[in-house]
Design a protein around this motif. Sequence first.
Motif, short mmCIF file in Angstrom:
data_model
loop_
_atom_site.label_atom_id
_atom_site.label_comp_id
_atom_site.label_asym_id
_atom_site.label_seq_id
_atom_site.Cartn_x
_atom_site.Cartn_y
_atom_site.Cartn_z
N PRO A 64 0.82 -1.22 0.00
CA PRO A 64 0.00 0.00 0.00
C PRO A 64 0.85 1.27 0.00
N GLY A 65 0.40 2.25 -0.76
CA GLY A 65 1.05 3.56 -0.77
C GLY A 65 2.23 3.66 -1.70
N ILE A 66 2.67 2.54 -2.26
CA ILE A 66 3.85 2.57 -3.12
C ILE A 66 3.43 2.97 -4.53
N ASP A 67 4.20 3.91 -5.13
CA ASP A 67 3.87 4.35 -6.48
C ASP A 67 4.40 3.36 -7.51
N VAL A 68 5.69 3.13 -7.48
CA VAL A 68 6.30 2.13 -8.37
C VAL A 68 7.47 1.49 -7.65
N ILE A 69 7.91 0.36 -8.22
CA ILE A 69 9.04 -0.37 -7.64
C ILE A 69 10.18 -0.36 -8.67
N LEU A 70 11.36 0.00 -8.22
CA LEU A 70 12.52 0.10 -9.11
C LEU A 70 13.45 -1.09 -8.91
N PRO A 71 14.30 -1.37 -9.92
CA PRO A 71 15.39 -2.32 -9.68
C PRO A 71 16.35 -1.72 -8.66
N ASP A 72 17.09 -2.58 -8.00
CA ASP A 72 18.07 -2.17 -7.00
C ASP A 72 19.40 -1.88 -7.71
N PHE A 73 19.85 -0.62 -7.67
CA PHE A 73 21.08 -0.25 -8.38
C PHE A 73 22.34 -0.44 -7.53
N THR A 74 22.18 -0.97 -6.31
CA THR A 74 23.32 -1.05 -5.37
C THR A 74 24.57 -1.66 -6.01
N SER A 75 24.38 -2.77 -6.73
CA SER A 75 25.55 -3.52 -7.21
C SER A 75 26.32 -2.78 -8.31
N ILE A 76 25.69 -1.76 -8.92
CA ILE A 76 26.42 -1.02 -9.98
C ILE A 76 26.67 0.42 -9.58
N ARG A 77 26.21 0.80 -8.38
CA ARG A 77 26.29 2.22 -7.98
C ARG A 77 27.74 2.73 -8.01
N ASP A 78 28.68 1.90 -7.57
CA ASP A 78 30.08 2.34 -7.55
C ASP A 78 30.72 2.24 -8.93
N ARG A 79 29.99 1.72 -9.89
CA ARG A 79 30.60 1.49 -11.20
C ARG A 79 29.91 2.28 -12.31
N MET A 80 29.23 3.34 -11.93
CA MET A 80 28.48 4.12 -12.92
C MET A 80 29.40 4.61 -14.06
N ASP A 81 30.66 4.90 -13.73
CA ASP A 81 31.56 5.40 -14.77
C ASP A 81 31.92 4.31 -15.79
N ASP A 82 31.70 3.05 -15.41
CA ASP A 82 31.98 1.95 -16.34
C ASP A 82 30.83 1.68 -17.30
N VAL A 83 29.66 2.31 -17.03
CA VAL A 83 28.49 2.04 -17.87
C VAL A 83 28.67 2.75 -19.21
N VAL A 84 28.65 2.00 -20.31
CA VAL A 84 28.89 2.61 -21.62
C VAL A 84 27.60 3.07 -22.29
N ALA A 85 26.46 2.44 -21.95
CA ALA A 85 25.18 2.84 -22.56
C ALA A 85 24.03 2.09 -21.90
N ILE A 86 22.84 2.65 -22.06
CA ILE A 86 21.60 1.94 -21.70
C ILE A 86 20.83 1.73 -23.00
N VAL A 87 20.65 0.49 -23.37
CA VAL A 87 19.85 0.17 -24.55
C VAL A 87 18.40 0.00 -24.11
N LEU A 88 17.49 0.71 -24.77
CA LEU A 88 16.06 0.58 -24.44
C LEU A 88 15.38 -0.14 -25.61
N THR A 89 14.86 -1.35 -25.33
CA THR A 89 14.33 -2.16 -26.43
C THR A 89 13.00 -1.62 -26.95
N HIS A 90 12.20 -1.01 -26.05
CA HIS A 90 10.94 -0.39 -26.50
C HIS A 90 10.42 0.52 -25.40
N GLY A 91 9.32 1.22 -25.68
CA GLY A 91 8.91 2.32 -24.81
C GLY A 91 7.92 2.00 -23.71
N HIS A 92 7.75 0.74 -23.35
CA HIS A 92 6.84 0.40 -22.25
C HIS A 92 7.46 0.78 -20.90
#
Length: 561
Positions: free
Chosen positions: A58-86
């Motif tokens: 109750p009361g929750i708007d949406v649920i996100l994936p947990d970014f903890t495991s990549i939070r320290d490695r954001m500089d290593d992320v080369v791109a986010i591929v979005l397969t479609h707009g849902h």
Amino acid sequence: MSRSHPELRTPPALPEGGLRVIALGGLGEIGRNMTVFEHAGKLLIVDCGVLFPEEHQPGIDVILPDFTSIRDRMDDVVAIVLTHGHEDHIGGVPYLLRERRDIPLVGSRLTLAFIDAKLKEHKIKPVTREVAEGDEVSFGPFDLEFLAVNHSIPDALAVAIRTAAGLVLHTGDFKMDQFPLDRRITDLRGFARLGEEGVDLFLTDSTNAEVPGFTMSEGELVPAIEKVFRTAPRRVIVSSFASHVHRIQQVLDQAHAHGRKVAFVGRSMVRNMGIARDLGYLNVPDGLVVDMKVLEKLPANQVCLVCTGSQGEPMAALSRMANRDHVIRVTEGDTVLLASSLIPGNENAIYRVINELTRWGANVVHKGNAKVHVSGHASAGELVYCYNLVQPRNVMPVHGEWRHLRANGDLAIRTGVHPKGVVLAEDGFVVDLVNGRVSITGKVSAGNVYVDGETVGGATEAHLKDRRNLAEEGVITVVAIVDADTGRLAEPPDFLARGFVHDESTFTEVEPLIEKALARAAEEGVGGAIQLEQLISRAVGQWAHRTYRRSPMVIPIVIDA
Ligand SMILES: [Zn+2]
């Protein structure tokens, strides 16, 4: 099949030349799809979606994936591929970009237009790279190739990822409609070509893996939708997903053919249809779509409204019409067409809306009584087709609850994929592809991250438990003024209850129980406010359970006299 082991922990370092795959969402659930690929020290993310809460959240708007495991490695992320707009593929992007704003977003024209509109609301101007089917682009050590796939939103893409570790094909969400409205079919020739090259890991959409046969074509809905427009005596009110451009196209075509004008209702419907029209994905004959003010002056049998709320969402236009909380009043003789799916978990809300609309005199046409919806996902027959075309060495079913993943894995095995090459993983499981073989080597944190109003990640399972408890059992607040010298009550305690059924005399029998608990504490030399509060809480809780079989939340407040 390789299966999960709950005791798995932090994975060992990825062997040189290997590819690591971690789904941070979308496995064991329908929603918040997100897969992280790691190779040569760099990360590539495919999709970043949200999951919509269920009634026990109750009361929750949406649920996100947990970014903890990549939070320290954001500089290593080369791109986010979005397969479609849902939403379950792009909804988490604004939150991920809070971690690092300039990660390039890679997607088709419509997908990027949808995410751009969303990011504007979050005041983020993204770095984007538009791609189309057939395009080949490289980000760091990842060579990407995009292939057309057919889905319930236009312009969806599958992505092939080439690295030194091998060739990966990720379908995204897809189906194999042979007669889609835009004639853009899933690129099976491309799938077969990649199969010839040798697909080392195939990630496939599991949503409909349990459904036998083939998903019907969008075109097969024409007769039922046409009938609605031909026979409706008064207004036609259509509700569908605000992203289902082709379904809305069918509605517009029929409205046009039967001499009706159309107005879009609901913020996301107006916005998305504007985008789709501007970019040429929605074909709108001149003069067909008009302003609400123009529509209101027309005779009822020349009117068609296209609105949000097909899932019974309480704040969307259709629910508000059903609740008489909208300027548009549904009346006797109106026809409401729910040209949409019935997502599990939303059934109660949808049937409530259908009942209310019916009560106001509307004739409601929905997938339960007419052929007005087809799924956007490949059924078992299509998946088998794909496996036989691609003949992958290894398979990782994605997008689905356990039963869907399992069914999808079974299909792969039936087509000849070696059982050891089918990896059934959960969110957070670390899957390594090394020397052409897959194995589960560890686990990273991948719990639910709740968006709760303006807070992200603040709400915990304990908060939700409290909310459920408050909703079901109510709350009793006890204010006890305690004499600091004697440890006894200085005056009778005050009780305040909400949601707990009580009357004036209810709490008289609790008072002596509290007195007794405090007396015992005084004898034993227990005197701190926190300890006393715990004692009071326990005494009241036990009494409520013994006497009423209820477990209200008890909030004790001890004040020194
Ligand atoms: Zn989708």
